[in-house]
Design a protein around this motif. Structure first.
Motif, PDB file in Angstrom:
ATOM      1  N   TRP A 239      32.582  52.971  49.818  1.00 29.91           N
ATOM      2  CA  TRP A 239      32.262  53.215  48.411  1.00 29.91           C
ATOM      3  C   TRP A 239      33.386  52.778  47.477  1.00 29.91           C
ATOM      4  N   ILE A 240      34.618  52.854  47.938  1.00 33.21           N
ATOM      5  CA  ILE A 240      35.723  52.324  47.131  1.00 33.21           C
ATOM      6  C   ILE A 240      35.565  50.813  46.964  1.00 33.21           C
ATOM      7  N   LYS A 241      35.185  50.129  48.032  1.00 34.57           N
ATOM      8  CA  LYS A 241      34.954  48.676  47.947  1.00 34.57           C
ATOM      9  C   LYS A 241      33.820  48.376  46.966  1.00 34.57           C
ATOM     10  N   LYS A 242      32.769  49.204  46.994  1.00 34.27           N
ATOM     11  CA  LYS A 242      31.653  48.998  46.059  1.00 34.27           C
ATOM     12  C   LYS A 242      32.123  49.162  44.620  1.00 34.27           C
TER      13      LYS A 242
ATOM     14  N   ILE B  39      32.132  58.255  43.292  1.00 32.35           N
ATOM     15  CA  ILE B  39      31.796  56.867  42.956  1.00 32.35           C
ATOM     16  C   ILE B  39      30.284  56.696  42.832  1.00 32.35           C
ATOM     17  N   GLN B  40      29.563  57.241  43.797  1.00 34.58           N
ATOM     18  CA  GLN B  40      28.107  57.083  43.823  1.00 34.58           C
ATOM     19  C   GLN B  40      27.457  57.766  42.618  1.00 34.58           C
ATOM     20  N   LYS B  41      27.879  58.996  42.334  1.00 37.15           N
ATOM     21  CA  LYS B  41      27.190  59.827  41.343  1.00 37.15           C
ATOM     22  C   LYS B  41      27.676  59.600  39.913  1.00 37.15           C
ATOM     23  N   TYR B  42      28.978  59.392  39.739  1.00 32.93           N
ATOM     24  CA  TYR B  42      29.532  59.404  38.385  1.00 32.93           C
ATOM     25  C   TYR B  42      30.029  58.041  37.884  1.00 32.93           C
TER      26      TYR B  42
END
Length: 258
Positions: free
Chosen positions: A30-33, A240-243
Motif C-alpha cells: 500500500w505504501i508503493k500504491k 492509505i486505503q481509506k483516507y
C-alpha cells in the motif's frame, strides 16, 4: 488525479513497524500504491538515520526524512538539511539526574548512541541530538519529569509509556514536517501524520489529517482525526486505503461526472 493529501509522515516503532520490527508485505504494497499515486512518503521517527536506513532502502524512499524526533531533517536519505543540537550544559544536567535516580538512560549524539553501559563521560566532546530515560516506576518517572521541566529549554515527549524523550525546545516531529513541506512546496493541510506516542502528538495535531494507531497511547487517540488498526494489523495500509487513495478515487469520480 492528484491526491488531496500529498505527504504521508510515518512514525516507525509502533506504527510502520510491527512488534517484530518488520514492515509487513501488505503495508509495503500500500505504501508503493501511495507513492505511485504521487504521494510523498516520509519517515518521521525518533530513531537516528542509521537506525532508519534499512527500512528506507526496503521501501525505496528518496524523499526528505525527519529523524531523532525532528532534531535532524534530511533533504534526501543521503543529504542532511538541518540539525538541531542540544545544549551541552543541559545534557550534563540530564545525565546527573539519571545518576541521581539510578535510572536507565540513553543519549543520541551525531556519532552514535550512548547509554548507561557504554557511557564514557565525554559530554563536551560530542554533538548531542536527544536524551532519554526509561523506567517502569511511575513515581520516578514523574520526579524525572518535574526536574526536567524545571530545567527549561527542553521538548519533553515519549516513545512509550515507560520512557521520556528530550529534544531541544521547539524541536519535534511537527517542526520537522513543516520543514519537509517547505522542501516539497506543500502545506501542512496536505499532510497525513500517523503515530502512536507522545512524540507524534504535535505532528498529529498540526497536520491536515492526524491518525492514531490502534495501539496508540490514549491521549494520542483523543487528539487524532481517526484511529486505525494496530501496528500488528496493517494500520498503515488502512490509512492509505481509506483516507488517501479513497479520496483520490472520489475526486476522480467527481471529475469524470463534470
Amino acid at each position: 488525479m492528484i491526491a488531496k493529501y500529498r505527504l504521508l509522515a510515518l512514525d516507525m516503532d509502533g506504527t510502520l513497524l510491527n512488534d517484530e520490527q518488520q514492515i509487513t508485505p501488505k503495508t509495503v504494497e500500500w505504501i508503493k500504491k501511495a507513492m505511485d499515486a504521487g504521494v510523498h512518503v516520509c519517515l518521521s521517527t525518533g530513531r537516528t538515520s542509521r537506525g532508519a536506513m534499512p527500512y528506507v532502502e526496503q521501501l525505496g524512499l528518496d524523499t526528505p526524512m525527519i529523524m531523532v524526533n525532528g532534531s535532524e531533517v534530511w533533504r534526501t536519505p543521503d543529504e542532511l538539511y538541518r540539525r538541531s543540537l542540544m545544549d551541552v550544559a543541559l545534557v550534563k544536567k540530564m545525565h546527573e539526574i539519571a545518576e541521581e535516580y539510578g535510572t536507565w538512560f540513553w543519549a543520541c549524539s551525531v556519532d552514535g548512541v550512548y547509554n548507561r553501559e557504554n557511557w564514557d563521560g565525554d559530554i563536551e566532546g560530542r554533538e548531542w541530538l536527544k536524551f532519554g530515560y526509561s523506567t517502569e516506576d511511575p513515581d520516578i518517572r514523574h520526579k524525572l519529569l518535574m526536574q526536567l521541566q524545571d530545567l527549561g529549554g527542553l521538548e519533553i515527549t515519549n516513545s512509550s509509556p515507560s520512557n521520556l524523550e528530550i529534544n531541544p525546545l521547539g524541536i519535534n516531529k511537527a517542526s520537522g514536517i513543516r520543514e519537509v513541506c517547505k522542501l516539497l512546496g506543500l502545506e501542512m493541510s496536505q499532510v497525513v501524520a500517523v503515530g502512536d506516542s507522545l512524540n507524534d502528538l504535535a505532528a498529529i495535531q498540526q497536520s491536515g489529517f492526524g491518525v492514531a494507531m490502534g495501539n496508540a497511547q490514549e491521549v494520542v487517540k483523543q487528539e487524532a482525526d481517526a484511529v486505525v488498526a494496530t501496528n500488528n494489523n496493517d494500520g498503515i495500509a488502512e490509512v492509505i486505503q481509506k483516507y488517501i487513495l479513497a479520496e483520490v478515487e472520489a475526486r476522480a469520480g467527481r471529475a469524470s461526472e463534470k
